[in-house]
Design an enzyme around this catalytic site. Structure first.
Site, short mmCIF file in Angstrom:
data_model
loop_
_atom_site.label_atom_id
_atom_site.label_comp_id
_atom_site.label_asym_id
_atom_site.label_seq_id
_atom_site.Cartn_x
_atom_site.Cartn_y
_atom_site.Cartn_z
N GLY A 16 0.57 8.13 28.88
CA GLY A 16 1.24 8.52 27.56
C GLY A 16 0.41 8.68 25.90
O GLY A 16 -0.31 8.36 25.91
N CYS A 46 -4.31 8.58 33.58
CA CYS A 46 -4.66 8.83 32.29
C CYS A 46 -4.11 7.56 31.78
O CYS A 46 -4.97 6.10 31.61
CB CYS A 46 -3.87 9.45 31.58
SG CYS A 46 -4.94 10.39 29.87
N TYR A 47 -2.97 6.91 30.85
CA TYR A 47 -2.68 6.09 29.97
C TYR A 47 -2.16 4.95 31.31
O TYR A 47 -2.96 3.54 31.35
CB TYR A 47 -1.81 5.98 29.29
CG TYR A 47 -1.19 4.63 28.71
CD1 TYR A 47 -1.35 4.23 26.94
CD2 TYR A 47 -0.29 3.54 29.34
CE1 TYR A 47 -0.60 3.19 26.51
CE2 TYR A 47 0.42 2.90 27.73
CZ TYR A 47 -0.03 2.23 27.13
OH TYR A 47 0.14 0.94 26.39
N HIS A 83 -4.65 14.35 34.67
CA HIS A 83 -3.69 14.99 34.73
C HIS A 83 -3.35 15.89 36.08
O HIS A 83 -3.65 16.79 35.89
CB HIS A 83 -2.78 15.19 34.18
CG HIS A 83 -2.55 14.42 32.73
ND1 HIS A 83 -1.53 13.41 32.31
CD2 HIS A 83 -3.47 13.81 31.37
CE1 HIS A 83 -1.65 12.42 31.12
NE2 HIS A 83 -3.07 13.30 30.32
N GLU A 129 -1.11 16.73 38.30
CA GLU A 129 0.13 17.27 38.00
C GLU A 129 0.66 18.30 37.29
O GLU A 129 1.27 19.56 37.41
CB GLU A 129 1.56 15.71 37.21
CG GLU A 129 1.62 15.66 35.88
CD GLU A 129 0.45 14.37 35.43
OE1 GLU A 129 -0.67 13.99 36.51
OE2 GLU A 129 0.48 14.38 35.02
N SER A 132 32.33 26.67 35.66
CA SER A 132 31.78 27.87 35.00
C SER A 132 31.02 29.10 35.90
O SER A 132 31.68 30.25 34.47
CB SER A 132 30.79 27.60 34.51
OG SER A 132 29.52 26.99 34.57
N GLY A 133 31.34 29.11 36.72
CA GLY A 133 30.55 30.53 37.28
C GLY A 133 29.30 29.76 37.73
O GLY A 133 28.24 30.46 38.39
N GLY A 134 28.38 29.18 36.87
CA GLY A 134 26.99 29.17 36.63
C GLY A 134 26.17 28.31 38.40
O GLY A 134 27.18 27.86 39.30
N VAL A 135 25.32 28.26 38.81
CA VAL A 135 25.16 27.22 39.84
C VAL A 135 25.57 26.14 39.87
O VAL A 135 25.90 25.60 41.24
CB VAL A 135 23.81 27.52 39.70
CG1 VAL A 135 23.41 27.23 41.42
CG2 VAL A 135 23.04 29.25 39.86
N ASP A 136 24.95 25.69 39.48
CA ASP A 136 25.27 24.07 38.68
C ASP A 136 26.33 23.22 39.43
O ASP A 136 27.07 22.72 39.71
CB ASP A 136 25.08 23.11 38.28
CG ASP A 136 23.41 23.54 37.40
OD1 ASP A 136 22.88 24.00 37.88
OD2 ASP A 136 23.25 23.44 35.99
N SER A 149 29.27 25.64 40.86
CA SER A 149 29.97 25.87 41.86
C SER A 149 28.79 25.09 43.05
O SER A 149 29.72 24.65 44.13
CB SER A 149 29.39 27.13 41.47
OG SER A 149 29.72 28.18 41.04
N LYS A 194 16.52 21.51 39.45
CA LYS A 194 17.54 22.75 39.87
C LYS A 194 17.67 23.25 41.25
O LYS A 194 17.67 24.61 41.45
CB LYS A 194 17.12 23.85 38.13
CG LYS A 194 17.90 24.86 38.39
CD LYS A 194 18.95 24.90 37.47
CE LYS A 194 19.53 26.13 37.15
NZ LYS A 194 21.58 26.11 36.11
#
Ligand code: XMP
Length: 524
Positions: free
Chosen positions: A59, A86-87, A181, A183, A234-238, A240, A380
């Protein structure tokens, strides 16, 4: 497995820019985790969440400041493993009786450090199993303050030139602290530390999309009962994957609405409808509203005005079709975990990415609909895996993102039907080229924008005076930042030649080499 009894790793967020990456690393280990901003994690909340282990993020604040963020006191008595980064390491020391000081800018023995550093081992530790195999490890440091005295019970297991307490632990309590870090990408083998941490904390690694699918279906059934649900596709992945999950959970009680606003790509409406029909047996209403949108957009060239017109009409249209569905009480949306985190994050401002499902944002309240958001725990890539589990074709799941306002934001200046037609054809050639050269999966998003300018050219023996277009292709992880894709010259010249030969109305092709920032991915 049930989501309420699923083992959970709690990440307490102190505002690091990279907290989401911690969650990514844990999900890669098939561990379920939740990020909560530090100010929401009171002792009572902590007991209620009942985590199996806790990670304290980095942070921007300084623990040397009186009112700076702290971990809840109850945490230290819960008997569970804690990892401070870290923090997070610094507040752990401060709270448990160590000392943290403000960093000097240079000089050894505890200074501010930003960038790559080498950490070397100074003792055996379960967190470090298999880590120091080839000597010192590269890590990423990004800290102003430093620990100058460790708390009672802690020992040092790793040091760097500027961080004498780079890795510390109280092994009797399973409390660990690292100054760097693990990550981030610049700590190349950092994932191993997270793997070790979740193993020593006793996580089984059973958070898989196969298991999640059953949990989510159960949860949807419980929430919805025998009521009707509508879902904007919308035809998008999410959207659908949301629809596919609901279809499995409640079958006939689901009605989807696919709005064709006349701003879709070549053959898009047919392809999307066929995909749903053939693979998912979904009840989908095809809402042909091309005229409505295109008439409303006539004469408009300001980007924000276009977006507002499209957003407003989308709600009207959706409401019109939703009204026809008897007894609809729920609206399903493909909200993902990053959206959820961003809306509660203590440091995060408003998201720059406006997703298509946000286009129906005003609807639930207006119509008294309740939300069903079965993907709100997922990232995602997890959604893509879930989509595969649900039987969506791989070709569909891997599609590049396509924005809700569609081609309107790829047509700077006034939108005309003529320009849209030209744009569709040019875009189809570009994508075909990318597929032919097997680059589609390497590129995060690619499209053509038609420019509001005609230029002079010569074809055969004649003069042409046609539109110029720009090719855009980017690599990205999440759309928040992006780099332009480094096509070879052969690819670019072949593509330009094809577009000029195959698309009447374009006589000049340019390639957009702007990254984001300072550019955005879309042109408007
Ligand atoms: P920008 O242009 O902001 O785009 O760099 C980042 C990502 O977001 C998509 N985008 C949208 N998606 N509705 C959407 O569903 C929108 O209004 C919208 N605007 C941008 C864009 O395609 C890219 O993937």
């Amino acid at each position: 497995m049930d989501i309420d009894t699923q083992d959970c790793l709690l990440i307490i967020d102190f505002g690091s820019q990279v907290t989401q990456l911690i969650a990514r690393r844990l999900r890669e280990q098939n561990v379920y985790c939740e990020i909560h901003p530090y100010q929401n994690v009171t002792d009572a909340v902590l007991l209620d969440l009942n985590p199996k282990a806790v990670i304290l993020s980095g942070g921007p604040d300084s623990v040397t400041r009186k009112d700076s963020p702290r971990a809840p006191d109850r945490l230290w008595d819960m008997g569970i493993p804690v990892l401070g980064i870290c923090y997070g390491q610094q507040t752990m020391m401060q709270q448990l009786g160590g000392l943290v000081e403000g960093g000097k800018i240079s000089g050894g023995g505890g200074t501010a450090e930003f960038g790559r550093a080498k950490v070397k081992s100074s003792g055996e530790l379960d967190l470090l199993n298999g880590w120091f195999i080839e000597g010192p490890e590269q890590v990423w440091m990004s800290h102003g303050d430093h620990v100058s005295k460790i708390a009672p019970g802690f020992e040092v297991y790793g040091t760097s030139a500027n961080a004498p307490f780079a890795i510390i632990a109280d092994t009797s309590k399973h409390f660990y602290g690292v100054q760097f870090h693990p990550e981030v990408h610049h700590t190349p083998r950092g994932a191993k530390l997270y793997e070790n941490f979740v193993r020593l904390a006793g996580f089984k690694g059973d958070w898989t999309m196969d298991a999640y699918r059953d949990i989510a279906i159960e949860k949807i059934r419980k929430q919805v009962g025998d009521k009707q649900v509508i879902c904007g596709l919308s035809g998008g992945v999410d959207s659908s994957v949301t629809a596919a999950l609901l279809q499995e959970a409640i079958g006939d009680q689901l009605t989807c609405v696919f709005v064709d606003h006349g701003l879709l790509r070549l053959n898009e409406a047919d392809d999307v409808m066929a995909m749903f029909r053939e693979n998912m047996n979904l009840k989908v209403i095809y809402a042909d509203e091309k005229e409505l949108f295109l008439c409303a957009l006539e004469g408009q060239s300001d980007p924000e005005t276009k977006r507002k017109i499209i957003g407003g009409l989308f709600i009207d249209v959706f409401q019109k079709y939703a009204n026809k569905i008897n007894g609809a009480e729920f609206l399903a949306q493909g909200t993902l975990y990053p959206d959820v985190i961003e809306s509660v994050s203590f440091s995060g401002g408003p998201s720059v990415t406006i997703k298509s499902h946000h286009n129906v944002g005003g609807l639930p309240e207006k119509m008294g609909l309740k939300l069903v958001e079965p993907l709100r725990d997922l990232f995602k890539d997890e959604v893509r895996i879930l989509g595969r589990e649900l039987g969506l074709p791989v070709s569909f799941i891997g599609r590049h993102p396509f924005p809700g306002p569609g081609l309107a934001i790829r047509c700077p200046g006034e939108i005309t039907r003529e320009k849209l037609e030209i744009l569709r054809l040019a875009d189809a050639v570009f994508i075909d080229q990318i597929r032919k050269h097997k680059l589609y999966d390497e590129i995060w998003q690619a499209f053509v924008a038609i420019l509001p300018v005609r230029t002079v050219g010569v074809m055969g023996d004649g003069r042409t005076y046609d539109f110029a277009c720009a090719l855009r292709a980017v690599t990205s992880v999440d759309g928040m930042t992006a780099d332009y894709y480094p096509f070879g010259h052969d690819f670019l010249s072949e593509t330009a030649t094809r577009i000029i030969n195959e698309v009447a109305g374009i006589n000049r092709v340019t390639y957009d080499i702007t990254s984001k920032p300072p550019g955005t991915i879309e042109w408007e």
